[in-house]
Motif scaffolding. Sequence first.
Motif, PDB file in Angstrom:
ATOM      1  N   LEU A  33       0.832  -1.200   0.000  1.00  0.00           N
ATOM      2  CA  LEU A  33       0.000   0.000   0.000  1.00  0.00           C
ATOM      3  C   LEU A  33       0.871   1.257   0.000  1.00  0.00           C
ATOM      4  O   LEU A  33       0.620   2.202  -0.748  1.00  0.00           O
ATOM      5  N   HIS A  34       1.877   1.250   0.861  1.00  0.00           N
ATOM      6  CA  HIS A  34       2.744   2.427   0.974  1.00  0.00           C
ATOM      7  C   HIS A  34       3.511   2.676  -0.320  1.00  0.00           C
ATOM      8  O   HIS A  34       3.575   3.799  -0.820  1.00  0.00           O
ATOM      9  N   ASP A  35       4.081   1.607  -0.883  1.00  0.00           N
ATOM     10  CA  ASP A  35       4.957   1.775  -2.049  1.00  0.00           C
ATOM     11  C   ASP A  35       4.175   1.992  -3.342  1.00  0.00           C
ATOM     12  O   ASP A  35       4.515   2.890  -4.127  1.00  0.00           O
ATOM     13  N   GLU A  36       3.151   1.183  -3.563  1.00  0.00           N
ATOM     14  CA  GLU A  36       2.425   1.242  -4.830  1.00  0.00           C
ATOM     15  C   GLU A  36       1.328   2.294  -4.814  1.00  0.00           C
ATOM     16  O   GLU A  36       1.353   3.252  -5.594  1.00  0.00           O
ATOM     17  N   LEU A  37       0.352   2.133  -3.933  1.00  0.00           N
ATOM     18  CA  LEU A  37      -0.767   3.079  -3.900  1.00  0.00           C
ATOM     19  C   LEU A  37      -0.290   4.466  -3.510  1.00  0.00           C
ATOM     20  O   LEU A  37      -0.740   5.474  -4.072  1.00  0.00           O
ATOM     21  N   GLY A  38       0.636   4.523  -2.557  1.00  0.00           N
ATOM     22  CA  GLY A  38       1.156   5.825  -2.133  1.00  0.00           C
ATOM     23  C   GLY A  38       1.812   6.570  -3.284  1.00  0.00           C
ATOM     24  O   GLY A  38       1.632   7.774  -3.447  1.00  0.00           O
ATOM     25  N   ALA A  39       2.588   5.853  -4.102  1.00  0.00           N
ATOM     26  CA  ALA A  39       3.245   6.489  -5.247  1.00  0.00           C
ATOM     27  C   ALA A  39       2.219   6.995  -6.257  1.00  0.00           C
ATOM     28  O   ALA A  39       2.363   8.090  -6.811  1.00  0.00           O
ATOM     29  N   HIS A  40       1.167   6.208  -6.498  1.00  0.00           N
ATOM     30  CA  HIS A  40       0.135   6.631  -7.454  1.00  0.00           C
ATOM     31  C   HIS A  40      -0.604   7.874  -6.949  1.00  0.00           C
ATOM     32  O   HIS A  40      -0.872   8.806  -7.733  1.00  0.00           O
ATOM     33  N   LEU A  41      -0.945   7.896  -5.672  1.00  0.00           N
ATOM     34  CA  LEU A  41      -1.648   9.052  -5.122  1.00  0.00           C
ATOM     35  C   LEU A  41      -0.786  10.310  -5.213  1.00  0.00           C
ATOM     36  O   LEU A  41      -1.279  11.394  -5.527  1.00  0.00           O
ATOM     37  N   THR A  42       0.503  10.151  -4.944  1.00  0.00           N
ATOM     38  CA  THR A  42       1.418  11.302  -5.052  1.00  0.00           C
ATOM     39  C   THR A  42       1.492  11.803  -6.490  1.00  0.00           C
ATOM     40  O   THR A  42       1.450  13.017  -6.741  1.00  0.00           O
ATOM     41  N   GLY A  43       1.574  10.871  -7.439  1.00  0.00           N
ATOM     42  CA  GLY A  43       1.626  11.264  -8.848  1.00  0.00           C
ATOM     43  C   GLY A  43       0.369  11.975  -9.292  1.00  0.00           C
ATOM     44  O   GLY A  43       0.426  12.981 -10.019  1.00  0.00           O
ATOM     45  N   ILE A  44      -0.790  11.463  -8.858  1.00  0.00           N
ATOM     46  CA  ILE A  44      -2.066  12.102  -9.232  1.00  0.00           C
ATOM     47  C   ILE A  44      -2.137  13.510  -8.653  1.00  0.00           C
ATOM     48  O   ILE A  44      -2.580  14.454  -9.319  1.00  0.00           O
ATOM     49  N   ASP A  76      -5.731  14.061  -0.780  1.00  0.00           N
ATOM     50  CA  ASP A  76      -5.169  14.167   0.572  1.00  0.00           C
ATOM     51  C   ASP A  76      -5.945  13.278   1.550  1.00  0.00           C
ATOM     52  O   ASP A  76      -5.349  12.596   2.397  1.00  0.00           O
ATOM     53  N   GLU A  77      -7.279  13.292   1.437  1.00  0.00           N
ATOM     54  CA  GLU A  77      -8.097  12.463   2.320  1.00  0.00           C
ATOM     55  C   GLU A  77      -7.863  10.979   2.064  1.00  0.00           C
ATOM     56  O   GLU A  77      -7.807  10.172   3.007  1.00  0.00           O
ATOM     57  N   ALA A  78      -7.692  10.619   0.782  1.00  0.00           N
ATOM     58  CA  ALA A  78      -7.393   9.221   0.448  1.00  0.00           C
ATOM     59  C   ALA A  78      -6.045   8.806   1.028  1.00  0.00           C
ATOM     60  O   ALA A  78      -5.879   7.687   1.526  1.00  0.00           O
ATOM     61  N   GLY A  79      -5.071   9.721   0.967  1.00  0.00           N
ATOM     62  CA  GLY A  79      -3.756   9.432   1.542  1.00  0.00           C
ATOM     63  C   GLY A  79      -3.826   9.235   3.045  1.00  0.00           C
ATOM     64  O   GLY A  79      -3.188   8.326   3.597  1.00  0.00           O
ATOM     65  N   ASP A  80      -4.616  10.078   3.723  1.00  0.00           N
ATOM     66  CA  ASP A  80      -4.780   9.924   5.172  1.00  0.00           C
ATOM     67  C   ASP A  80      -5.427   8.579   5.499  1.00  0.00           C
ATOM     68  O   ASP A  80      -5.020   7.898   6.451  1.00  0.00           O
ATOM     69  N   ALA A  81      -6.447   8.217   4.713  1.00  0.00           N
ATOM     70  CA  ALA A  81      -7.123   6.930   4.937  1.00  0.00           C
ATOM     71  C   ALA A  81      -6.156   5.770   4.709  1.00  0.00           C
ATOM     72  O   ALA A  81      -6.150   4.789   5.464  1.00  0.00           O
ATOM     73  N   MET A  82      -5.324   5.890   3.661  1.00  0.00           N
ATOM     74  CA  MET A  82      -4.355   4.841   3.371  1.00  0.00           C
ATOM     75  C   MET A  82      -3.380   4.659   4.529  1.00  0.00           C
ATOM     76  O   MET A  82      -3.088   3.529   4.947  1.00  0.00           O
ATOM     77  N   HIS A  83      -2.882   5.768   5.068  1.00  0.00           N
ATOM     78  CA  HIS A  83      -1.931   5.667   6.172  1.00  0.00           C
ATOM     79  C   HIS A  83      -2.602   5.112   7.431  1.00  0.00           C
ATOM     80  O   HIS A  83      -1.952   4.412   8.227  1.00  0.00           O
TER      81      HIS A  83
END
Length: 224
Positions: A33-44, A76-83
């Motif tokens: 989640l951190h490596d893959e989804l986190g990278a995609h969210l940052t790119g978006i 940002d909210e999706a990132g908070d939920a992911m973490h």
Amino acid sequence: MPQDPLSGEHDQEALSLAEQIREQERARIARDLHDELGAHLTGIKMALGQLRESLAQAGGMERPREQAQYAEQLIDEAGDAMHGIIDDLCPPIVEFGLAEALQWQSRMFTRQTGVVCRQRCAEGVDELGEFEVITLFRIVREALNNVAKYAQADNVSITVERTDTLFTLRIEDDGHGFDPASAAGRGHGLGNMRRRAQALNAHLQLDSATGKGTVIRVDMPVAR
């Protein structure tokens, strides 16, 4: 027919192994989640930021700019939920040992609930292994979740003590308590805590009654 004592030992080993495999899988999912989804969210988010700047430079496009800004907020909210999910799966704080993890959890609990939470760990807890640390940490989290939901307490104490043969974890609150028999199967997570204690070859004891608060005690043998 008398029970084979070796059968109980095998069951205990199987339970412990199953819990360790679950923890390893949780850690793997958290890393993905951190490596893959986190990278995609940052790119978006970076792409949306560039789009918003382009719209601002073009002028006369207020609504598209607002939509891009709103999309950034959602990211940002999706990132908070992911973490938050990552923290549930594999709390990063446990890498620093049980004492540090419980100190951090106590501060967070007080900040989030207003209930004063104090912790004290005896010397020697830092020698616990990763599996023991995260399992005891999860028991504490489950217990504190119950305090927040049901206890109406003003104070909670978490202590870890050690003798030559036992580590003892104790979580005590001054809330209104409950009848353990009536709480079975009603969302208090007692079964989860007992299962986790068993995976450590530990014994979990619950002491509570209406009007007298609650004490959860876990006695875990010191590894030889």
